[in-house]
Design an enzyme around this catalytic site. Structure first.
Site, short mmCIF file in Angstrom:
data_model
loop_
_atom_site.label_atom_id
_atom_site.label_comp_id
_atom_site.label_asym_id
_atom_site.label_seq_id
_atom_site.Cartn_x
_atom_site.Cartn_y
_atom_site.Cartn_z
N CYS A 126 0.88 -1.06 -0.05
CA CYS A 126 -0.09 0.00 -0.05
C CYS A 126 0.86 1.13 0.11
O CYS A 126 2.11 1.31 0.35
CB CYS A 126 -0.99 -0.02 1.46
SG CYS A 126 -1.88 -1.57 1.38
N ARG B 138 1.29 1.49 -5.94
CA ARG B 138 1.48 0.37 -4.85
C ARG B 138 0.10 -0.13 -4.47
O ARG B 138 0.24 -1.19 -3.79
CB ARG B 138 2.09 1.15 -3.75
CG ARG B 138 3.56 1.82 -3.99
CD ARG B 138 3.97 2.61 -2.59
NE ARG B 138 4.28 1.74 -1.52
CZ ARG B 138 5.48 1.11 -1.52
NH1 ARG B 138 6.39 1.35 -2.46
NH2 ARG B 138 5.66 0.39 -0.58
N TRP C 148 -3.79 -1.83 -1.39
CA TRP C 148 -3.93 -3.05 -2.09
C TRP C 148 -4.34 -3.94 -0.94
O TRP C 148 -3.67 -4.43 -0.09
CB TRP C 148 -2.58 -3.40 -2.55
CG TRP C 148 -2.39 -4.75 -3.42
CD1 TRP C 148 -2.46 -4.51 -4.66
CD2 TRP C 148 -2.14 -6.12 -2.92
NE1 TRP C 148 -2.47 -5.91 -5.10
CE2 TRP C 148 -2.20 -6.75 -4.12
CE3 TRP C 148 -1.84 -6.70 -1.85
CZ2 TRP C 148 -1.86 -8.29 -4.13
CZ3 TRP C 148 -1.65 -8.07 -1.77
CH2 TRP C 148 -1.75 -8.80 -3.09
N ASN D 170 0.71 -0.28 6.10
CA ASN D 170 1.20 -1.08 5.01
C ASN D 170 1.92 -2.48 5.53
O ASN D 170 2.81 -2.20 6.21
CB ASN D 170 2.32 -0.24 4.20
CG ASN D 170 2.68 -0.99 2.92
OD1 ASN D 170 2.34 -1.91 2.53
ND2 ASN D 170 4.24 -0.99 2.65
N GLY D 171 1.37 -3.32 5.02
CA GLY D 171 1.72 -4.80 5.71
C GLY D 171 0.61 -5.71 6.10
O GLY D 171 -0.50 -5.35 5.55
N GLU E 268 10.15 -13.61 -19.95
CA GLU E 268 9.80 -12.25 -19.60
C GLU E 268 8.74 -11.69 -20.39
O GLU E 268 7.70 -10.94 -20.05
CB GLU E 268 11.41 -11.28 -19.55
CG GLU E 268 10.76 -9.88 -19.43
CD GLU E 268 10.28 -9.47 -18.15
OE1 GLU E 268 9.81 -8.13 -18.01
OE2 GLU E 268 10.16 -10.24 -17.31
N LYS F 63 5.04 -10.15 -19.32
CA LYS F 63 4.77 -8.81 -19.96
C LYS F 63 3.15 -8.66 -20.24
O LYS F 63 2.33 -7.87 -19.97
CB LYS F 63 5.49 -8.06 -20.54
CG LYS F 63 6.82 -7.64 -20.14
CD LYS F 63 6.63 -6.43 -19.14
CE LYS F 63 7.50 -6.30 -18.03
NZ LYS F 63 7.57 -7.34 -17.06
N GLU G 85 0.71 -9.87 -17.45
CA GLU G 85 0.53 -9.04 -16.38
C GLU G 85 -0.48 -7.98 -16.88
O GLU G 85 -1.40 -7.31 -16.03
CB GLU G 85 1.82 -8.38 -16.05
CG GLU G 85 2.96 -8.86 -15.27
CD GLU G 85 4.00 -8.24 -14.86
OE1 GLU G 85 4.53 -8.06 -13.74
OE2 GLU G 85 4.64 -7.74 -15.82
N HIS H 187 8.14 -32.14 -25.42
CA HIS H 187 8.05 -32.76 -24.01
C HIS H 187 6.74 -32.34 -23.39
O HIS H 187 6.61 -32.66 -22.19
CB HIS H 187 9.04 -32.49 -23.32
CG HIS H 187 10.68 -33.06 -23.73
ND1 HIS H 187 10.98 -34.29 -23.85
CD2 HIS H 187 11.30 -32.38 -24.72
CE1 HIS H 187 12.24 -34.47 -24.46
NE2 HIS H 187 12.45 -33.37 -24.72
N LYS I 247 3.18 -2.27 -7.33
CA LYS I 247 4.59 -2.31 -7.89
C LYS I 247 5.54 -2.90 -6.82
O LYS I 247 6.29 -3.74 -7.42
CB LYS I 247 4.90 -0.95 -7.99
CG LYS I 247 6.36 -0.49 -8.59
CD LYS I 247 6.35 -1.10 -9.89
CE LYS I 247 7.59 -0.73 -10.46
NZ LYS I 247 7.82 -1.16 -12.04
#
Length: 605
Positions: free
Chosen positions: A2, A28, A75, A101-102, A483, A487, A490, A506, A600
């Site tokens: 947050c 955040r 968040w 935050n936490g 990556e 992207k 996300e 496979h 983030k």
């Protein structure tokens, strides 16, 4: 994860200042937001709280001016996304407000205890517990020591916050607003906090970017500190003993241009376009850092690159670079799994932490595990003064500038550039590393050119309604495939997966059907024949194949050209994938800067 922010000023400031700061911190968390501030009318001061579910509106509500305020952008972890669960949270008296935050891991036990004592809870969050716990401690303290001066001076308030913080378990940061004394208290464990001072007051935030335009000097709060913010300035105390301590002030080097859109419609596309300049700065300013990193690797017996998400893929790419360039075995480990593999670390080991924010909790835990076993710790980190920066024995600052889009782009390529330089220095070919990075700068510029972007937009038009997308690469391009897929998923919510090209037969090839989009990363290296063979195999089974490569091939339906830059190919090849993710998000009507469920800086487990 947050965002939290607050200020104390000698002269009134617009309370809307907090909302503007929260917009800067919204990457955040953007499930809900809220503000609390002192409002004075007819010699009566009241606490005004306004909090709402959803994103922060473009136009700030009109609040008026105040000398003390705090705010929060959330968040969600505990409790749904509702107005009631938004922060700030207040105590029963309406004179204490907190932002958090936490995660308070033992909140259930604390809440049950407080409810038995008569406290009334209004939310389903863990965070509200802290407001009532602090109220209970202050009430008890005042009955034992009814000295008004102690509370007004802040000493009793600091003592109470210290005591309350000692009762909570987990990695947390709090800002407390105490209305009667018009003071804030800030305290943390691992979760970030930074204090700023400027001509208009004292500020506290979970990220220095929110202090731009307000503070001239900053101090990054350590876990051993607790800070009292008053109109005459901040006071610092040892969190365990309560004795006064001294801050370490440093200039705030960020400028308004660093955090503005600069004419771009979104931060993501701005930060993609900034990458060539970032690599230039690495070449010009970080050679000494790469040399020192190479020396540390040379002296170590066992080197480990650790990171999460995008940083984890940079670590994996680094392991290939050190193998092929320096013929050195360097292990890449996902940071969240590292503590389960720490047992072989010794005082001769080297752990290199890769992180944009320097506050990723899994990376911090990996670093702490390494230090417990006597290993040396180096860091590639983008935020100076962050937790990982302070924990590390040696840091190479990435100097990529603030990343305000949730998706990491320029910090990723900055990490790759430093690792490539270090590998070449280990090999005794520093000049080759510098040369190939300059070629990569030119290659990235070409990948950002209008003619390349036209091809990427055409691909986005074709893929906009796709449900699945596959990306394959081999060797040095395998981490790029991972990556690239990250992207896309996300920011577009398309199910995208990256695979090693050799793994197709496979099991993976069973996923291919008529029209399946498949992106192939194919530089001109030793993997080309094999990856093109895989591309032809998926095409023959109906896949629609997009090739990211310096040269076209019959296996590709669409060719996106990139420059041939040798070992720096991962820096160039990822740019079209970043652009494709952005263009897809725009076509799907999504916010490319703030994808759902993500934040983030991952500061909770």
């Amino acid at each position: 994860m947050c965002g939290i922010f607050g200020f104390v000023a000698a002269n009134p400031l617009p309370a809307e200042l907090v909302v503007d700061a929260l917009r800067t911190l919204e990457y955040r968390g953007y499930d809900s937001w809220g503000i609390a501030y002192a409002f004075q009318r007819d010699r009566t001061t009241t606490l005004v709280v306004d909090k709402r579910a959803g994103r922060i509106p473009a136009a700030s509500p009109a609040y008026g001016s105040t000398t003390i305020a705090l705010g929060h952008t959330r968040w969600a972890t505990h409790g749904g996304v509702t107005d009631e669960n938004a922060h700030p949270h207040v105590d029963c008296t309406g004179t204490l407000a907190i932002v958090h935050n936490g995660i308070i891991e033992n909140y259930r036990v604390l809440r049950e205890m407080l409810e038995r004592k008569g406290h009334r809870f209004r939310s389903g969050t863990d965070s509200e517990v802290f407001a009532h716990l602090l109220e209970e401690i202050l009430t008890t303290s005042r009955s034992i020591e009814p000295n008004g001066f102690e509370l007004e001076s802040g000493h009793l308030l600091v003592q109470a916050v210290r005591q309350a913080f000692a009762h909570v378990r987990g990695l947390n940061a709090f800002i407390v607003l105490h209305l009667p004394s018009q003071q804030l208290v800030a305290v943390k464990s691992t979760s970030p906090l930074v204090i700023g001072i400027g001509p208009r007051g004292v500020f506290v935030s979970s990220d220095a970017v929110a202090l731009v335009g307000h503070a001239q000097r900053v101090h990054y709060v350590s876990d051993e500190e607790i800070v009292l913010l008053r109109q005459d300035g901040p006071l610092f105390f040892d969190r365990c003993t309560g004795t006064p301590s001294l801050p370490r002030w440093e200039p705030l080097t960020l400028r308004p241009a660093d955090t503005s859109l600069g004419g771009y419609p979104h931060y993501l596309i701005k930060e993609i376009h900034e990458q060539p300049r970032v690599i230039e700065r690495i070449i010009r300013n970080r050679l000494d850092g790469a040399r020192q990193l190479a020396d540390l690797i040379r002296q170590s017996y066992g080197t480990f690159l650790v990171g999460c998400g995008t940083a984890g893929y940079a670590a994996l790419c680094g392991s290939y670079l050190f193998s092929r360039i320096a013929r050195r075995h360097v292990n890449a480990v996902i940071a969240s799994e590292f503590k389960y593999q720490e047992h072989f670390l010794t005082d001769r080991s080297l752990v290199i932490a890769l992180t944009q924010s320097g506050e990723t909790v899994d990376v911090i835990e990996a670093v702490q595990a390494a230090k417990r076993r006597g290993a040396r710790v180096a860091a590639l980190v983008n935020v100076t003064g962050s937790t990982v920066d302070r924990l590390a024995d040696f840091t190479v600052p990435l100097s990529a500038g603030p990343e305000q889009s949730v998706l990491s782009t320029k910090a990723y390529t900055a990490k790759l550039a430093v690792l490539l330089l270090a590998a070449h220095i280990l090999n005794g070919s520093e000049h080759v590393g510098v040369d190939v990075l300059w070629r990569a700068v030119d290659g990235m510029e070409q990948a950002l050119a209008p003619q390349t972007l036209d091809r990427i937009r055409a691909v986005a038009d074709r893929l906009v309604d796709a449900e699945h997308c596959y990306v394959i690469g081999r060797g040095l391009s395998y981490p790029t495939a991972l990556e690239a897929a990250l992207k896309i998923k996300e920011v577009t919510y398309i199910h995208a997966e990256g695979f090693a090209g050799g793994e197709l037969k496979h099991g993976v090839i069973a996923l291919i059907e008529e029209g399946s989009p498949c992106i192939v990363v194919s530089p001109l290296d030793e993997t080309r024949a094999d990856i093109l063979s895989g591309a032809m195999e998926v095409r023959s089974r109906g896949a629609w194949v997009v090739g990211i490569s310096p040269e076209p091939d019959d296996a590709f339906h669409v060719h996106i050209p990139i420059a041939d830059v040798g070992d720096a190919s991962p820096l160039v090849a990822i740019v079209p994938a970043q652009l494709l993710a952005y263009e897809l998000a725009i076509r799907r009507g999504l916010d490319p800067d703030k994808p759902r469920n993500l934040a983030k800086s991952v500061t909770v487990k």
